[in-house]
Design a protein around this motif. Structure first.
Motif, mmCIF file in Angstrom:
data_model
loop_
_atom_site.group_PDB
_atom_site.id
_atom_site.type_symbol
_atom_site.label_atom_id
_atom_site.label_comp_id
_atom_site.label_asym_id
_atom_site.label_seq_id
_atom_site.Cartn_x
_atom_site.Cartn_y
_atom_site.Cartn_z
ATOM 1 N N LYS A 404 19.553 -3.052 22.797
ATOM 2 C CA LYS A 404 20.987 -2.797 22.949
ATOM 3 C C LYS A 404 21.387 -1.468 22.305
ATOM 4 C CE LYS A 404 22.695 -7.521 23.479
ATOM 5 N NZ LYS A 404 21.400 -8.050 23.937
ATOM 6 N N PHE A 405 20.748 -1.109 21.197
ATOM 7 C CA PHE A 405 21.048 0.134 20.500
ATOM 8 C C PHE A 405 20.691 1.343 21.359
ATOM 9 C CE2 PHE A 405 19.600 3.488 17.505
ATOM 10 C CZ PHE A 405 20.819 3.780 16.930
ATOM 11 N N LEU A 406 19.585 1.254 22.084
ATOM 12 C CA LEU A 406 19.106 2.390 22.874
ATOM 13 C C LEU A 406 19.638 2.398 24.305
ATOM 14 C CD1 LEU A 406 15.350 2.461 21.781
ATOM 15 C CD2 LEU A 406 17.176 4.026 21.085
ATOM 16 N N HIS A 407 20.156 1.244 24.761
ATOM 17 C CA HIS A 407 20.498 1.123 26.174
ATOM 18 C C HIS A 407 21.443 2.211 26.668
ATOM 19 C CE1 HIS A 407 21.545 -0.606 30.035
ATOM 20 N NE2 HIS A 407 22.825 -0.528 29.701
ATOM 21 N N GLY A 408 22.563 2.429 25.969
ATOM 22 C CA GLY A 408 23.551 3.392 26.445
ATOM 23 C C GLY A 408 22.997 4.797 26.540
ATOM 24 N N SER A 409 22.256 5.226 25.538
ATOM 25 C CA SER A 409 21.713 6.587 25.524
ATOM 26 C C SER A 409 20.652 6.773 26.609
ATOM 27 C CB SER A 409 21.102 6.887 24.149
ATOM 28 O OG SER A 409 22.084 6.793 23.143
ATOM 29 N N LEU A 410 19.746 5.791 26.748
ATOM 30 C CA LEU A 410 18.692 5.906 27.754
ATOM 31 C C LEU A 410 19.276 5.868 29.165
ATOM 32 C CD1 LEU A 410 15.946 3.617 26.161
ATOM 33 C CD2 LEU A 410 16.091 6.123 26.147
ATOM 34 N N HIS A 411 20.270 5.029 29.359
ATOM 35 C CA HIS A 411 20.915 4.945 30.678
ATOM 36 C C HIS A 411 21.580 6.270 31.036
ATOM 37 C CE1 HIS A 411 24.162 3.972 33.540
ATOM 38 N NE2 HIS A 411 23.299 3.077 34.019
ATOM 39 N N ALA A 412 22.291 6.873 30.053
ATOM 40 C CA ALA A 412 22.950 8.158 30.302
ATOM 41 C C ALA A 412 21.929 9.239 30.599
ATOM 42 C CB ALA A 412 23.801 8.545 29.085
ATOM 43 N N LEU A 413 20.801 9.250 29.888
ATOM 44 C CA LEU A 413 19.781 10.272 30.090
ATOM 45 C C LEU A 413 19.127 10.139 31.459
ATOM 46 C CD1 LEU A 413 18.209 12.601 28.804
ATOM 47 C CD2 LEU A 413 16.603 10.921 27.897
ATOM 48 N N GLN A 414 18.874 8.903 31.881
ATOM 49 C CA GLN A 414 18.218 8.678 33.172
ATOM 50 C C GLN A 414 19.095 9.071 34.343
ATOM 51 O OE1 GLN A 414 17.251 4.533 32.903
ATOM 52 N NE2 GLN A 414 15.463 4.870 31.562
ATOM 53 N N HIS A 415 20.402 8.963 34.198
ATOM 54 C CA HIS A 415 21.302 9.237 35.318
ATOM 55 C C HIS A 415 21.970 10.607 35.243
ATOM 56 C CE1 HIS A 415 20.869 4.852 35.510
ATOM 57 N NE2 HIS A 415 21.204 4.955 36.789
ATOM 58 N N ALA A 416 21.747 11.344 34.165
ATOM 59 C CA ALA A 416 22.361 12.665 34.032
ATOM 60 C C ALA A 416 21.581 13.707 34.824
ATOM 61 C CB ALA A 416 22.416 13.066 32.558
ATOM 62 N N GLN A 417 22.276 14.758 35.210
ATOM 63 C CA GLN A 417 21.652 15.841 35.966
ATOM 64 C C GLN A 417 22.129 17.185 35.430
ATOM 65 O OE1 GLN A 417 22.563 15.270 40.087
ATOM 66 N NE2 GLN A 417 21.393 13.357 40.267
ATOM 67 N N GLY A 418 21.336 18.211 35.668
ATOM 68 C CA GLY A 418 21.744 19.581 35.373
ATOM 69 C C GLY A 418 22.072 19.819 33.904
ATOM 70 N N GLU A 419 23.203 20.477 33.688
ATOM 71 C CA GLU A 419 23.606 20.856 32.327
ATOM 72 C C GLU A 419 23.859 19.642 31.447
ATOM 73 O OE1 GLU A 419 26.949 23.422 32.528
ATOM 74 O OE2 GLU A 419 25.860 25.079 33.487
ATOM 75 N N GLU A 420 24.388 18.565 32.054
ATOM 76 C CA GLU A 420 24.644 17.354 31.275
ATOM 77 C C GLU A 420 23.334 16.781 30.741
ATOM 78 O OE1 GLU A 420 26.671 12.900 31.734
ATOM 79 O OE2 GLU A 420 26.492 14.235 33.475
ATOM 80 N N ARG A 421 22.275 16.794 31.585
ATOM 81 C CA ARG A 421 20.982 16.258 31.151
ATOM 82 C C ARG A 421 20.395 17.136 30.037
ATOM 83 N NH1 ARG A 421 17.138 12.847 33.063
ATOM 84 N NH2 ARG A 421 14.959 13.320 32.557
ATOM 85 N N GLU A 422 20.531 18.463 30.176
ATOM 86 C CA GLU A 422 20.005 19.368 29.155
ATOM 87 C C GLU A 422 20.727 19.168 27.822
ATOM 88 O OE1 GLU A 422 20.206 23.353 30.520
ATOM 89 O OE2 GLU A 422 18.900 23.023 32.257
ATOM 90 N N ALA A 423 22.044 18.955 27.899
ATOM 91 C CA ALA A 423 22.818 18.744 26.679
ATOM 92 C C ALA A 423 22.387 17.460 25.985
ATOM 93 C CB ALA A 423 24.311 18.699 27.002
ATOM 94 N N LEU A 424 22.156 16.384 26.778
ATOM 95 C CA LEU A 424 21.728 15.109 26.199
ATOM 96 C C LEU A 424 20.342 15.236 25.567
ATOM 97 C CD1 LEU A 424 22.942 12.558 28.913
ATOM 98 C CD2 LEU A 424 23.751 12.743 26.554
ATOM 99 N N MET A 425 19.465 15.994 26.204
ATOM 100 C CA MET A 425 18.111 16.153 25.676
ATOM 101 C C MET A 425 18.121 16.898 24.348
ATOM 102 S SD MET A 425 15.902 16.939 29.151
ATOM 103 C CE MET A 425 14.364 17.053 28.227
ATOM 104 N N LYS A 426 19.144 17.704 24.116
ATOM 105 C CA LYS A 426 19.247 18.420 22.850
ATOM 106 C C LYS A 426 19.879 17.558 21.749
ATOM 107 C CE LYS A 426 19.600 23.089 24.796
ATOM 108 N NZ LYS A 426 20.475 24.288 24.961
ATOM 109 N N ILE A 427 20.868 16.766 22.132
ATOM 110 C CA ILE A 427 21.625 16.031 21.121
ATOM 111 C C ILE A 427 20.978 14.699 20.746
ATOM 112 C CG2 ILE A 427 23.125 14.786 22.732
ATOM 113 C CD1 ILE A 427 24.136 16.337 19.338
ATOM 114 N N LEU A 428 20.304 14.031 21.701
ATOM 115 C CA LEU A 428 19.756 12.701 21.408
ATOM 116 C C LEU A 428 18.691 12.722 20.308
ATOM 117 C CD1 LEU A 428 19.617 11.055 24.953
ATOM 118 C CD2 LEU A 428 21.141 10.517 23.042
ATOM 119 N N PRO A 429 17.778 13.700 20.299
ATOM 120 C CA PRO A 429 16.803 13.714 19.188
ATOM 121 C C PRO A 429 17.466 13.847 17.824
ATOM 122 C CG PRO A 429 16.039 15.095 20.988
ATOM 123 C CD PRO A 429 17.455 14.728 21.315
#
Length: 439
Positions: A404-429
């Motif tokens: 449950k802790f990881l669900h929201g972040s992983l779901h957002a990362l899997q469905h994000a595209q372009g700049e949004e995906r790059e931003a998530l890849m930087k902030i999630l770590p």
């Protein structure tokens, strides 16, 4: 949260404009109610916070409103506030707007700090404005318009003022308005000691002026006031310095004005108390001997037309301002130190303001986390109550919380595209980085 200061002062408008937007002490609280009702009725949101500071040199409105308030967007809050101020004083928006300054966010904070420290005053370093600001905050608090943000702003403002005055010599070389009034009188009369001086009013400014004139030992000092008791009290204080004094009611002024060579007036009257006809009669009775009149009030106590009379030398607060600017070179070092302190404190306050903006999000995240925790704990208790292996139950509890802790972040990362995906890849770590203290 948006903070805004809107005002008019001696830098932006002459006294004839400032007096039109001044608020007397008894009108401050009703005005705050009207202002907040006006803004909230348009925004359809919660009542904004508001404070009104009105002195002889400035009228300023301090406001704070939520970001959700659509009025805050663009110049909405600015225009609505100017409209309210113009209408409440019977003025046209177009006539008032050229004299108004509007300061948002950090500019508003910096301005409040500078005002309290006396850096924005006609008399740089003067202390009277700090007391006036505290009175304004007290009125706003009593009116119920001083919310969390403005309260914090003004508490920090008073702390900064104390720090600046305690660590710099900001007021060491100031020439007060009271001292300037004496200098103006001495331009006309060779010696104040040979003159009779009349003070109209008995407030703080008049008391200060009376003290400075008393040092010149005038021939007579009189106090005219609406209430004879307060006027007599001031006269008695001056008499203790060895002066000849008297007091009388303001209603007797028309019959007594001609007796005095120097008149200093500062009352809270909304209309002039000394008119052209009264002074013309006094001049005739004086056989055209000159008279110095100093009007320290805003709105003015003395009709400006009186200045046209040949035997009258009329000065306003703006005239005194030209004198108090002298000695500015001696204050430059202290001003520089004060400005440096203020810049640091502005940064601190803006950081606090920004962190306050994350509070609702933090609260929401904690509530969500508690909900997930409670859900998994309840399931674990049911399993234990049925006799399930405790080790297995604990493992399932940990796994459920992790998923449950990881669900929201992983779901957002899997469905994000372009700049949004790059931003998530930087902030999630960064969000899931282990605490350095963890083993």
């Amino acid at each position: 949260m948006q903070i805004l200061t809107l005002g008019i002062n001696h830098h932006t408008a002459p006294v004839e404009v400032r007096e039109q937007v001044a608020f007397s002490p008894e009108t401050i609280q009703p005005a705050l109610h009207h202002l907040r009702d006006h803004l909230s009725s348009v925004s359809k949101s919660t009542l904004p916070e508001a404070t009104i500071l009105s002195t002889c040199n400035r009228t300023e409105l301090y406001c704070a409103a939520n970001d959700e308030n659509q009025v805050v967007a663009s110049d909405g809050l600015k225009n609505l506030t100017i409209d309210w101020l113009a209408r409440s004083k019977g003025l046209d928006h177009s006539d008032l707007a050229p004299h108004v300054y509007v300061l948002p966010q950090s500019q508003a904070v910096r301005h409040a700090f500078r005002v309290a420290c006396g850096l924005d005053s006609m008399v740089v370093g003067e202390t009277q404005i700090l007391g006036q600001m505290k009175d304004a905050v007290r009125s706003a608090d009593e009116a119920g318009s001083l919310g969390t943000y403005l309260n914090q702003l003004f508490q920090k403002t008073f702390q900064v003022a104390k720090e600046v005055r305690g660590t710099t010599e900001i007021g060491a070389h100031s020439i007060s308005m009271a001292a300037a009034a004496v200098r103006l009188a001495e331009r006309i009369f060779e010696s104040v000691s040979q003159q009779k001086v009349l003070f109209i009013g008995a407030g703080e400014m008049i008391s200060l002026c009376a003290t400075h004139f008393a040092a010149r030992h005038p021939q007579l000092v009189a106090v005219a006031n609406r209430t004879l008791e307060r006027g007599q009290e001031l006269a008695d204080e001056l008499a203790e310095q060895g002066l000849k004094t008297e007091s009388f009611r303001l209603a007797d002024l028309p019959q007594r004005l001609h007796e005095f060579d120097i008149v200093v007036s500062c009352t809270a009257s909304s209309l002039p108390i000394i008119g052209l006809g009264m002074v013309e009669s006094a001049i005739r009775a004086r056989r055209h001997r000159p008279m110095v009149m100093v009007d320290l009030a805003v709105p003015r106590d003395i009709e400006p037309e009186i200045a046209r009379l040949n035997d009258i030398y009329l000065y306003t607060v703006d005239d005194l301002g030209e004198i108090v600017q002298s000695g500015s070179d001696l204050r430059k070092a202290a001003i520089g130190q004060a400005e440096a302190i203020i810049e640091t404190r502005v940064a601190h306050f803006m950081h606090w303001l920004e962190t306050r903006g994350t509070v609702p999000l933090i609260q929401d995240l904690r509530q969500r986390g508690d909900h997930l925790k409670d859900f998994e704990l309840e399931r674990a208790r049911r399993l234990l109550a049925r006799g399930e292996d405790p080790a297995l139950v604990l493992d399932q509890l940990a796994q459920g919380l992790t998923n449950k802790f990881l669900h929201g972040s992983l779901h957002a990362l899997q469905h994000a595209q372009g700049e949004e995906r790059e931003a998530l890849m930087k902030i999630l770590p960064q969000l899931f980085r282990a605490n350095p203290s963890d083993k």
